[in-house]
Design a protein around this motif. Sequence first.
Motif, PDB file in Angstrom:
ATOM      1  N   PRO A  28     -14.193  -4.256   8.992  1.00 17.02           N
ATOM      2  CA  PRO A  28     -12.944  -4.448   9.739  1.00 17.02           C
ATOM      3  C   PRO A  28     -11.714  -4.191   8.855  1.00 17.02           C
ATOM      4  N   GLY A  29     -10.832  -3.342   9.324  1.00 12.80           N
ATOM      5  CA  GLY A  29      -9.620  -3.031   8.580  1.00 12.80           C
ATOM      6  C   GLY A  29      -9.834  -2.111   7.397  1.00 12.80           C
ATOM      7  N   GLY A  30     -11.022  -1.529   7.284  1.00 13.22           N
ATOM      8  CA  GLY A  30     -11.330  -0.739   6.101  1.00 13.22           C
ATOM      9  C   GLY A  30     -10.418   0.449   5.899  1.00 13.22           C
ATOM     10  N   ARG A  31     -10.048   1.121   6.975  1.00 15.74           N
ATOM     11  CA  ARG A  31      -9.193   2.299   6.861  1.00 15.74           C
ATOM     12  C   ARG A  31      -7.752   1.922   6.520  1.00 15.74           C
ATOM     13  N   ASP A  32      -7.389   0.689   6.821  1.00 14.21           N
ATOM     14  CA  ASP A  32      -5.998   0.262   6.661  1.00 14.21           C
ATOM     15  C   ASP A  32      -5.548   0.152   5.205  1.00 14.21           C
ATOM     16  N   ILE A  33      -6.488   0.104   4.280  1.00  8.23           N
ATOM     17  CA  ILE A  33      -6.100  -0.073   2.873  1.00  8.23           C
ATOM     18  C   ILE A  33      -5.772   1.241   2.183  1.00  8.23           C
ATOM     19  N   ALA A  36      -2.172   1.585   0.570  1.00  9.44           N
ATOM     20  CA  ALA A  36      -2.016   0.782  -0.651  1.00  9.44           C
ATOM     21  C   ALA A  36      -2.747   1.422  -1.819  1.00  9.44           C
ATOM     22  N   ILE A  37      -3.925   1.954  -1.569  1.00  8.57           N
ATOM     23  CA  ILE A  37      -4.687   2.590  -2.644  1.00  8.57           C
ATOM     24  C   ILE A  37      -4.010   3.879  -3.096  1.00  8.57           C
ATOM     25  N   ASN A  38      -3.429   4.625  -2.174  1.00 11.33           N
ATOM     26  CA  ASN A  38      -2.702   5.831  -2.577  1.00 11.33           C
ATOM     27  C   ASN A  38      -1.509   5.484  -3.470  1.00 11.33           C
ATOM     28  N   LYS A  39      -0.863   4.355  -3.209  1.00 10.28           N
ATOM     29  CA  LYS A  39       0.227   3.918  -4.094  1.00 10.28           C
ATOM     30  C   LYS A  39      -0.313   3.575  -5.484  1.00 10.28           C
ATOM     31  N   SER A 102     -21.164  13.550   7.404  1.00 11.98           N
ATOM     32  CA  SER A 102     -19.733  13.235   7.377  1.00 11.98           C
ATOM     33  C   SER A 102     -19.490  11.767   7.051  1.00 11.98           C
ATOM     34  N   GLY A 103     -20.432  10.903   7.435  1.00  9.24           N
ATOM     35  CA  GLY A 103     -20.275   9.481   7.144  1.00  9.24           C
ATOM     36  C   GLY A 103     -20.252   9.172   5.667  1.00  9.24           C
ATOM     37  N   CYS A 104     -20.826  10.042   4.874  1.00 10.40           N
ATOM     38  CA  CYS A 104     -20.889   9.851   3.426  1.00 10.40           C
ATOM     39  C   CYS A 104     -19.580  10.214   2.741  1.00 10.40           C
ATOM     40  N   GLU A 105     -18.729  10.988   3.403  1.00  4.33           N
ATOM     41  CA  GLU A 105     -17.537  11.523   2.750  1.00  4.33           C
ATOM     42  C   GLU A 105     -16.421  10.488   2.636  1.00  4.33           C
ATOM     43  N   LEU A 106     -15.592  10.644   1.615  1.00  5.66           N
ATOM     44  CA  LEU A 106     -14.404   9.816   1.473  1.00  5.66           C
ATOM     45  C   LEU A 106     -13.468  10.070   2.649  1.00  5.66           C
ATOM     46  N   ILE A 107     -12.766   9.034   3.088  1.00  9.28           N
ATOM     47  CA  ILE A 107     -11.916   9.183   4.261  1.00  9.28           C
ATOM     48  C   ILE A 107     -10.757  10.136   3.966  1.00  9.28           C
ATOM     49  N   SER A 108     -10.306  10.814   4.996  1.00 10.70           N
ATOM     50  CA  SER A 108      -9.269  11.838   4.825  1.00 10.70           C
ATOM     51  C   SER A 108      -7.937  11.241   4.401  1.00 10.70           C
ATOM     52  N   GLU A 109      -7.717   9.958   4.692  1.00 10.82           N
ATOM     53  CA  GLU A 109      -6.453   9.321   4.327  1.00 10.82           C
ATOM     54  C   GLU A 109      -6.319   9.086   2.830  1.00 10.82           C
ATOM     55  N   LEU A 110      -7.410   9.144   2.101  1.00 12.01           N
ATOM     56  CA  LEU A 110      -7.362   8.916   0.660  1.00 12.01           C
ATOM     57  C   LEU A 110      -6.891  10.177  -0.055  1.00 12.01           C
ATOM     58  N   ASP A 189      -5.846  -7.446  -2.109  1.00  4.53           N
ATOM     59  CA  ASP A 189      -5.124  -6.902  -0.967  1.00  4.53           C
ATOM     60  C   ASP A 189      -5.193  -5.375  -0.889  1.00  4.53           C
ATOM     61  N   ALA A 190      -6.008  -4.772  -1.741  1.00  8.76           N
ATOM     62  CA  ALA A 190      -6.355  -3.356  -1.596  1.00  8.76           C
ATOM     63  C   ALA A 190      -7.853  -3.236  -1.331  1.00  8.76           C
TER      64      ALA A 190
END
Length: 229
Positions: A28-33, A36-39, A102-110, A189-190
């Motif tokens: 839950p909320g995994g994509r939302d971080i 913060a990680i990009n920062k 595709s499930g194995c890949e890092l999310i595109s937002e990273l 919080d990340a």
Amino acid sequence: MTNQGKAALVIVDLQNDFCPPDGALAVPGGRDIAPAINKLLDLPFALNIATRDFHPRDHVSFASQHTEKQPFTSSHTITNPENPQETQETILWPDHCVQDTSGCELISELDTSELGLVVDKGQDKRVESYSAFGPPFRSPRVSMSQLADTLRHAGITHVFVCGLAWDFCVKATAIDAAKEGFTTFAIHDASRGIDRSAKGPAATREEMEKHGVRVIGLESKEFDMVRGP
């Protein structure tokens, strides 16, 4: 980097299968971080590392590989392939992060452009490896990654850990980093966890701190050593 040492950022398992809405084992909320990680990736860490679960289709942690076992509710005892006296109890999971899916890949937002290394873990179908350093077996060690050697070769003294899931792979990676002798921080919080109960996050924090990991937030002064003077 200051004369206090050199720091590495380890981003744990920010993969499609661990993120909503379609992940096979979504936290839950995994994509939302990701923002913060990009920062964090904008900070001048000496080394930025991402980890991935990278399982074969017949991995031992998959409930589908065990007769009459169900994901999340069933468990399995894993034996060190080279020492039957050493065992690990693990929850069984849905099939996830299967190699070349595709499930194995890092999310595109990273922002992967800032990564210096990707560590693939969980490749040995016989053993579970929550930690990016390798399975918990030590007598003898089996299927260990080269992460510890890589960090030492780069002169890393401090390791900052974040990602998914806080109460499994983030926790295991941070504890192993501390055991390997690195000054280790886990960024709460990340990260996001699976156990959202009232006691779950506190228990995870307590276990990490027991092993010498310092739990910090994104605004912690501990990042000053990364920013430098």
